[in-house]
Design an enzyme around this catalytic site. Structure first.
Site, PDB file in Angstrom:
ATOM      1  CB  SER A  29    -102.477 -26.602 -76.793  1.00  0.00           C
ATOM      2  OG  SER A  29    -103.372 -25.776 -77.527  1.00  0.00           O
ATOM      3  CE  LYS A  55    -100.552 -26.274 -87.765  1.00  0.00           C
ATOM      4  NZ  LYS A  55    -100.055 -24.898 -87.932  1.00  0.00           N
ATOM      5  CG  ASN A  83    -105.143 -23.678 -88.783  1.00  0.00           C
ATOM      6  OD1 ASN A  83    -106.029 -23.680 -89.634  1.00  0.00           O
ATOM      7  ND2 ASN A  83    -104.854 -22.616 -88.064  1.00  0.00           N
ATOM      8  N   GLY A  92     -87.274 -19.369 -93.655  1.00  0.00           N
ATOM      9  CA  GLY A  92     -87.801 -20.722 -93.461  1.00  0.00           C
ATOM     10  C   GLY A  92     -88.550 -21.187 -94.700  1.00  0.00           C
ATOM     11  N   GLY A 111     -90.287 -24.464 -94.381  1.00  0.00           N
ATOM     12  CA  GLY A 111     -91.050 -25.614 -93.902  1.00  0.00           C
ATOM     13  C   GLY A 111     -92.537 -25.281 -93.873  1.00  0.00           C
ATOM     14  CG  ASN A 123     -85.021 -22.926 -95.803  1.00  0.00           C
ATOM     15  OD1 ASN A 123     -85.266 -22.711 -94.621  1.00  0.00           O
ATOM     16  ND2 ASN A 123     -84.966 -24.152 -96.289  1.00  0.00           N
ATOM     17  CG  MET A 139     -94.506 -16.622 -87.764  1.00  0.00           C
ATOM     18  SD  MET A 139     -94.482 -17.287 -89.436  1.00  0.00           S
ATOM     19  CE  MET A 139     -95.552 -18.685 -89.291  1.00  0.00           C
ATOM     20  CE1 TYR A 168     -97.538 -19.755 -79.706  1.00  0.00           C
ATOM     21  CE2 TYR A 168     -97.334 -19.801 -77.318  1.00  0.00           C
ATOM     22  CZ  TYR A 168     -97.860 -20.314 -78.485  1.00  0.00           C
ATOM     23  OH  TYR A 168     -98.686 -21.401 -78.429  1.00  0.00           O
TER      24      TYR A 168
HETATM   25  P1  ATR Z   1     -92.196 -26.398 -89.671  1.00  0.00           P
HETATM   26  O1  ATR Z   1     -93.374 -27.193 -90.133  1.00  0.00           O
HETATM   27  O2  ATR Z   1     -92.255 -25.963 -88.228  1.00  0.00           O
HETATM   28  O3  ATR Z   1     -91.863 -25.241 -90.568  1.00  0.00           O
HETATM   29  P2  ATR Z   1     -90.111 -28.017 -90.864  1.00  0.00           P
HETATM   30  O4  ATR Z   1     -90.925 -28.352 -92.049  1.00  0.00           O
HETATM   31  O5  ATR Z   1     -89.250 -29.059 -90.236  1.00  0.00           O
HETATM   32  O6  ATR Z   1     -90.974 -27.452 -89.667  1.00  0.00           O
HETATM   33  O7  ATR Z   1     -89.200 -26.757 -91.249  1.00  0.00           O
HETATM   34  C1  ATR Z   1     -88.313 -26.188 -90.349  1.00  0.00           C
HETATM   35  C2  ATR Z   1     -87.699 -24.927 -90.954  1.00  0.00           C
HETATM   36  O8  ATR Z   1     -86.786 -24.356 -90.023  1.00  0.00           O
HETATM   37  C3  ATR Z   1     -86.891 -25.185 -92.219  1.00  0.00           C
HETATM   38  O9  ATR Z   1     -86.975 -24.053 -93.042  1.00  0.00           O
HETATM   39  C4  ATR Z   1     -85.475 -25.368 -91.649  1.00  0.00           C
HETATM   40  O10 ATR Z   1     -84.450 -25.137 -92.566  1.00  0.00           O
HETATM   41  P3  ATR Z   1     -83.975 -26.341 -93.558  1.00  0.00           P
HETATM   42  O11 ATR Z   1     -85.010 -26.455 -94.635  1.00  0.00           O
HETATM   43  O12 ATR Z   1     -82.661 -25.918 -94.044  1.00  0.00           O
HETATM   44  O13 ATR Z   1     -83.903 -27.591 -92.678  1.00  0.00           O
HETATM   45  C5  ATR Z   1     -85.492 -24.278 -90.604  1.00  0.00           C
HETATM   46  N1  ATR Z   1     -84.471 -24.464 -89.556  1.00  0.00           N
HETATM   47  C6  ATR Z   1     -84.497 -25.332 -88.523  1.00  0.00           C
HETATM   48  N2  ATR Z   1     -83.409 -25.169 -87.747  1.00  0.00           N
HETATM   49  C7  ATR Z   1     -82.680 -24.154 -88.291  1.00  0.00           C
HETATM   50  C8  ATR Z   1     -81.450 -23.502 -87.949  1.00  0.00           C
HETATM   51  N3  ATR Z   1     -80.744 -23.860 -86.876  1.00  0.00           N
HETATM   52  N4  ATR Z   1     -81.015 -22.495 -88.749  1.00  0.00           N
HETATM   53  C9  ATR Z   1     -81.712 -22.124 -89.834  1.00  0.00           C
HETATM   54  N5  ATR Z   1     -82.887 -22.710 -90.214  1.00  0.00           N
HETATM   55  C10 ATR Z   1     -83.357 -23.701 -89.455  1.00  0.00           C
END
Ligand code: ATR
Length: 279
Positions: A14, A65, A86, A126, A128, A150, A222, A224
């Protein structure tokens, strides 16, 4: 000395302690800020002990979180909509939860990168926690359109539904939001393409059609790293001339947390510059 910290697992990577030390120095605040990495089943216990030891506030990162929001007595609207916190503020037996990720992203885009969202076409990838945290603040900036995409369409649809139900968007803003599957993105260019997936972290890769990018597109990851992320590299390959990682967002969300705790908004430009050079 007032005590703060960041809690997560893992936590050794961190950069928040360095950021808050720079803010404290700049604003003349007397405070300490530490890393806390409890076992996964000891999060709540560790937070309560930190409060008993006189702690004033915590930043919360993965994977805690949602649990941070759940253990709070009061919370902000933005934390409620994000479904996650957060930032925790401890005051007179009260645990208050907030979420500064969205405002951090919007400030990085507008103040640091000079990108104004109004009337722009935005693609958010995304569904998530990371996407959930920024969706409302992005829409509140009145883009022309926000397409939420997504890999798993049902999760994007669910997130869209929740946002409609939260009742915090003005009618004009709400109708700008649409959702689609990753392999069904409209083949028109976007002004801003935002990666909010965890793909880079898990070794996977988000594959996007070249048609979403133009030389004028800002491709923003998002995540880095010390060098351009895989998402930024892909965007450049497809012709985007402007790319950015999430370090600016990290600094801006930290500034907003700092302000919640100390009542002072620190300057961020020099801190961001220091971090870039230290990377
Ligand atoms: P976070 O809290 O970091 O957002 P999360 O809730 O596990 O973590 O969500 C991860 C996100 O990355 C989701 O939108 C996931 O897509 P799915 O809902 O289909 O699982 C996306 N993700 C992870 N790996 C991916 C990949 N290789 N290609 C496309 N999307 C991906």
């Amino acid at each position: 000395m007032d005590r703060y910290g960041v809690i997560g697992q893992p936590i050794s990577h961190s950069r928040s302690p360095q950021i808050h030390a720079l803010f404290a120095h700049e604003t003349g605040q007397s405070m300490s800020y530490e890393r806390i990495g409890p076992p996964l089943d000891k999060f709540e216990q560790t937070v309560l002990q930190f409060i008993r030891d006189g702690g004033c506030g915590l930043n919360v990162t993965l994977p805690f979180k949602e649990r941070a929001l759940a253990m709070a007595h009061t919370c902000s609207e933005r934390a409620l909509v994000a479904g996650a916190a957060n930032t925790l503020v401890f005051q007179e037996q009260n645990i208050h939860a907030d979420n500064t990720d969205g405002v951090g992203l919007v400030r990085d885009l507008t103040r640091n990168l000079g990108f104004w969202l109004e009337k722009k076409r935005v693609l958010l990838i995304g569904a998530g926690g990371a996407a959930r945290g920024v969706l409302l603040p992005l829409l509140q900036q009145s883009p022309a359109q926000l397409v939420l995409t997504n890999r798993t369409l049902t999760r994007a649809r669910q997130l869209q539904r929740e946002l409609v139900d939260c009742g915090l968007l003005l009618p004009g803003q709400l109708e700008k939001l649409t959702s689609c599957a990753l392999d069904d993105i409209p083949s028109e260019p976007f002004d801003l393409v935002l990666n909010a997936t965890s793909a880079g972290l898990t070794g996977g890769e988000v594959v996007l059609p070249a048609s979403v990018f133009t030389p004028a597109t800002l491709a923003y990851d998002m995540q880095y790293g010390a060098t351009a992320t895989p998402f930024m590299q892909m965007a450049r390959q497809w012709g985007a001339l402007q790319t950015a990682d999430g370090l600016g967002m990290l600094v801006e969300q930290a500034a907003e947390s700092f302000c919640l705790w100390r009542g002072i908004q620190p300057q961020t430009a020099s801190v961001l510059q220091r971090l870039r050079h230290a990377a």
